[in-house]
Design an enzyme around this catalytic site. Structure first.
Site, PDB file in Angstrom:
ATOM      1  N   HIS A  46      -3.114  -7.502  -4.660  1.00 13.97           N
ATOM      2  CA  HIS A  46      -4.264  -6.599  -3.960  1.00 13.97           C
ATOM      3  C   HIS A  46      -5.114  -6.097  -4.846  1.00 13.97           C
ATOM      4  O   HIS A  46      -6.327  -5.713  -4.647  1.00 13.97           O
ATOM      5  CB  HIS A  46      -3.516  -5.522  -3.115  1.00 13.97           C
ATOM      6  N   CYS A  59      10.890  -3.407  -7.132  1.00 17.19           N
ATOM      7  CA  CYS A  59      10.212  -3.142  -5.793  1.00 17.19           C
ATOM      8  C   CYS A  59      10.663  -3.860  -4.661  1.00 17.19           C
ATOM      9  O   CYS A  59      11.146  -3.140  -3.705  1.00 17.19           O
ATOM     10  CB  CYS A  59       8.834  -3.613  -6.271  1.00 17.19           C
ATOM     11  N   HIS A  87       4.748  -4.717 -11.534  1.00 25.42           N
ATOM     12  CA  HIS A  87       5.697  -3.265 -11.378  1.00 25.42           C
ATOM     13  C   HIS A  87       7.124  -3.619 -11.003  1.00 25.42           C
ATOM     14  O   HIS A  87       7.843  -2.661 -10.596  1.00 25.42           O
ATOM     15  CB  HIS A  87       5.089  -2.520 -10.535  1.00 25.42           C
TER      16      HIS A  87
HETATM   17  P1  PAD Z   1       3.506 -11.520   0.951  1.00 30.03           P
HETATM   18  O1  PAD Z   1       2.150 -11.961   0.656  1.00 30.03           O
HETATM   19  O2  PAD Z   1       4.652 -12.237   0.343  1.00 30.03           O
HETATM   20  O3  PAD Z   1       3.771 -11.429   2.592  1.00 30.03           O
HETATM   21  C1  PAD Z   1       3.001 -11.140   3.539  1.00 30.03           C
HETATM   22  C2  PAD Z   1       3.289 -12.035   4.748  1.00 30.03           C
HETATM   23  O4  PAD Z   1       2.331 -11.556   5.838  1.00 30.03           O
HETATM   24  C3  PAD Z   1       3.030 -13.556   4.609  1.00 30.03           C
HETATM   25  O5  PAD Z   1       4.190 -14.332   4.955  1.00 30.03           O
HETATM   26  C4  PAD Z   1       1.918 -13.770   5.365  1.00 30.03           C
HETATM   27  O6  PAD Z   1       1.986 -15.231   5.805  1.00 30.03           O
HETATM   28  C5  PAD Z   1       2.072 -12.873   6.512  1.00 30.03           C
HETATM   29  N1  PAD Z   1       0.627 -12.537   7.116  1.00 30.03           N
HETATM   30  C6  PAD Z   1      -0.565 -12.470   6.584  1.00 30.03           C
HETATM   31  N2  PAD Z   1      -1.581 -12.241   7.393  1.00 30.03           N
HETATM   32  C7  PAD Z   1      -1.039 -12.097   8.890  1.00 30.03           C
HETATM   33  C8  PAD Z   1      -1.385 -11.583  10.087  1.00 30.03           C
HETATM   34  N3  PAD Z   1      -2.530 -11.466  10.378  1.00 30.03           N
HETATM   35  N4  PAD Z   1      -0.542 -11.467  10.949  1.00 30.03           N
HETATM   36  C9  PAD Z   1       1.049 -11.793  10.776  1.00 30.03           C
HETATM   37  N5  PAD Z   1       1.495 -12.332   9.527  1.00 30.03           N
HETATM   38  C10 PAD Z   1       0.665 -12.344   8.439  1.00 30.03           C
HETATM   39  O7  PAD Z   1       3.560  -9.903   0.390  1.00 30.03           O
HETATM   40  P2  PAD Z   1       4.895  -8.849   0.090  1.00 30.03           P
HETATM   41  O8  PAD Z   1       6.056  -9.274   1.085  1.00 30.03           O
HETATM   42  O9  PAD Z   1       4.907  -9.176  -1.390  1.00 30.03           O
HETATM   43  O10 PAD Z   1       4.187  -7.396   0.392  1.00 30.03           O
HETATM   44  C11 PAD Z   1       3.955  -7.162   1.857  1.00 30.03           C
HETATM   45  C12 PAD Z   1       2.830  -6.192   1.884  1.00 30.03           C
HETATM   46  O11 PAD Z   1       3.855  -4.945   1.435  1.00 30.03           O
HETATM   47  C13 PAD Z   1       1.884  -5.955   0.852  1.00 30.03           C
HETATM   48  O12 PAD Z   1       0.548  -5.414   1.672  1.00 30.03           O
HETATM   49  C14 PAD Z   1       2.086  -5.076  -0.224  1.00 30.03           C
HETATM   50  O13 PAD Z   1       1.170  -4.466  -0.993  1.00 30.03           O
HETATM   51  C15 PAD Z   1       3.199  -4.073   0.354  1.00 30.03           C
HETATM   52  C16 PAD Z   1       4.159  -3.380  -0.501  1.00 30.03           C
HETATM   53  N6  PAD Z   1       4.443  -1.960  -0.250  1.00 30.03           N
HETATM   54  C17 PAD Z   1       5.330  -1.565  -0.955  1.00 30.03           C
HETATM   55  C18 PAD Z   1       5.498  -0.190  -0.533  1.00 30.03           C
HETATM   56  O14 PAD Z   1       6.127   0.707  -1.437  1.00 30.03           O
HETATM   57  N7  PAD Z   1       5.319   0.373   0.696  1.00 30.03           N
HETATM   58  C19 PAD Z   1       5.847  -2.068  -2.209  1.00 30.03           C
HETATM   59  C20 PAD Z   1       5.627  -3.335  -2.293  1.00 30.03           C
HETATM   60  C21 PAD Z   1       4.777  -3.999  -1.409  1.00 30.03           C
HETATM   61 ZN    ZN Z   2       5.481  -4.267  -5.313  1.00 31.31          ZN
END
Ligand code: PAD
Ligand code: ZN
Ligand code: ZN
Length: 375
Positions: free
Chosen positions: A52, A175, A68
């Site tokens: 991101h 994470c 991280h």
């Molecule tokens: P990732 O990219 O591995 O998974 C995201 C999934 O979403 C993929 O399988 C995509 O195909 C799917 N996707 C994309 N667009 C759409 C849509 N419009 N509809 C349905 N599915 C879709 O990412 P990740 O699992 O590493 O991270 C997911 C999110 O969580 C990301 O925004 C990340 O920044 C966030 C996160 N948050 C925290 C926290 O503490 N809240 C920690 C780590 C990651």
């Molecule tokens: Zn993360």
């Protein structure tokens, strides 16, 4: 010869500009100041939150050492550090736990006031950086910065873990796994027999699925636009896979129909505002709870119909799965060691650190769940 007290020159993947590949260069890493710890990184995962920043969606000052989700060994410590010592195996913490602020003193909270997430200064708590490249300071990221052979973190942002833990696996405790698993167990508090919907089946979303399953959910609906994610999701506990592209109507209407009124718990694990409101609308109107886990673009704002909340739904967010990091991380690692938790299905690639750009390309093309880089 000991490196303690000296500047270390080492390899790092520096994000110099948005939308550009990482530059693998030699940086200088200054010794830790008082209450700081210098760590030799052994393994680090690639999380969408790092991407991101690269894509420009999440603001963090550049140039920057991202990363991280890692395991390392303490190389040296600054004055006054008591919780770790050189040689300890550790996990850096992107949500610190100082133990003293109002959050740390509140049993319900985990966003320690020492975090550098919302404001994103990209600096150590004293307002300076320990990294330089070509004589100029390079920013830190989220109190951690792990895409480098050596990093420096504050003592509040590091937890000692079992010396026998395999770094290339338990880095996910830093994470992805803990974030998703905790969002289900700590934030939503999923109950046995409940129905859940998980939007986004990446590394974090699949960890939400594992949390829902561990909590005894009877039905787990997985939502993703990439059907290649469905096989593994089913392996981990998803009972119904739905692809929004297969329907002419909004996905929330599909889920409400499938569940005769909406799920008990929904989770947005993508980072898009349209899926955040769709996840909210997918949960039951009287008592459904929706949890935002995905990180939305820094510049975005949500509009939604107030009736969605007026009718009784609850909308929450969850950072690092609601865990108090310094105390929870060693326990989660122990749960991996005793096989209560298995991380293997989440790790699809292990690559040498130099191949970091390849690892990010695989995440962007939807081919990987978690890629772990080893040093
Ligand atoms: P990732 O990219 O591995 O998974 C995201 C999934 O979403 C993929 O399988 C995509 O195909 C799917 N996707 C994309 N667009 C759409 C849509 N419009 N509809 C349905 N599915 C879709 O990412 P990740 O699992 O590493 O991270 C997911 C999110 O969580 C990301 O925004 C990340 O920044 C966030 C996160 N948050 C925290 C926290 O503490 N809240 C920690 C780590 C990651
Ligand atoms: Zn993360
Ligand atoms: Zn605190």
């Amino acid at each position: 010869m000991s490196t303690a007290g000296k500047v270390i020159k080492c390899k790092a993947a520096v994000c110099l500009e948005v939308k550009k590949p990482f530059s693998i260069v030699e940086i200088e890493v200054a010794p830790p100041k008082a209450h700081e710890v210098r760590i030799k990184i052994l393994a680090t995962g690639i999380c969408r939150s790092d991407d991101h920043v690269v894509s420009g969606s999440l603001y963090s000052p550049l140039p920057c050492v991202l990363g991280h989700e890692a395991v390392g060994v303490v190389e040296s410590v600054g004055e006054g550090v008591t919780s770790v010592k050189p040689g300890d195996k550790v996990i850096p913490l992107f949500v610190p736990q100082c133990g003293e602020c109002s959050t740390c003193l509140n049993p319900k909270a985990n966003m320690c006031s020492q975090n550098d997430l919302g404001g994103a200064s990209g600096l150590m708590p004293d307002g300076t950086s320990r990294f330089t490249y070509k004589g100029k300071p390079v920013h830190h990221f989220a109190s951690t910065s792990t895409f480098t052979e050596y990093t420096v973190v504050h003592e509040n942002a590091v937890a000692k873990i079992d010396a026998a833990a395999p770094p290339e696996k338990v880095c996910l405790i830093g994470c992805g796994f803990s974030t998703g698993y905790g969002a289900a167990l700590n934030t939503a508090k999923v109950e046995p027999g409940s129905t859940c919907a998980v939007f986004g089946l990446g590394g974090v979303g699949l960890s939400v699925v594992m949390g829902c399953k561990a909590a005894g959910a009877s039905r787990i609906i997985g939502v993703d636009i990439n059907k290649d994610k469905f096989a593994k999701a089913k392996e981990l506990g998803v009972t119904d896979c739905v692809n929004p592209k297969d329907f002419d109507k909004p996905i929330q209407d599909v889920i409400v129909e499938m569940t005769k009124g909406g799920v008990d718990y929904s989770f947005e694990v993508i980072g898009r505002i349209d899926t955040m409101t769709a996840a909210l609308a997918s949960c039951q109107l009287n008592y459904g709870t929706s949890v935002i886990v995905g990180v939305a673009p820094s510049a975005s704002e949500i509009t939604f119909h107030p009736m969605l909340l007026f009718t009784g739904r609850t909308w929450k967010g969850s950072v690092f799965g609601g865990w108090k990091s310094k105390e929870a991380v060693p326990k989660l690692v122990s749960d991996v060691m005793t096989k209560k938790i298995t991380l293997d299905p989440l790790i699809t690639q292990t690559l040498p650190f130099d191949k970091i750009n390849e690892g990010f390309d695989m995440l962007r093309s939807g081919k990987s769940i978690r890629t772990v880089l080893v040093f």
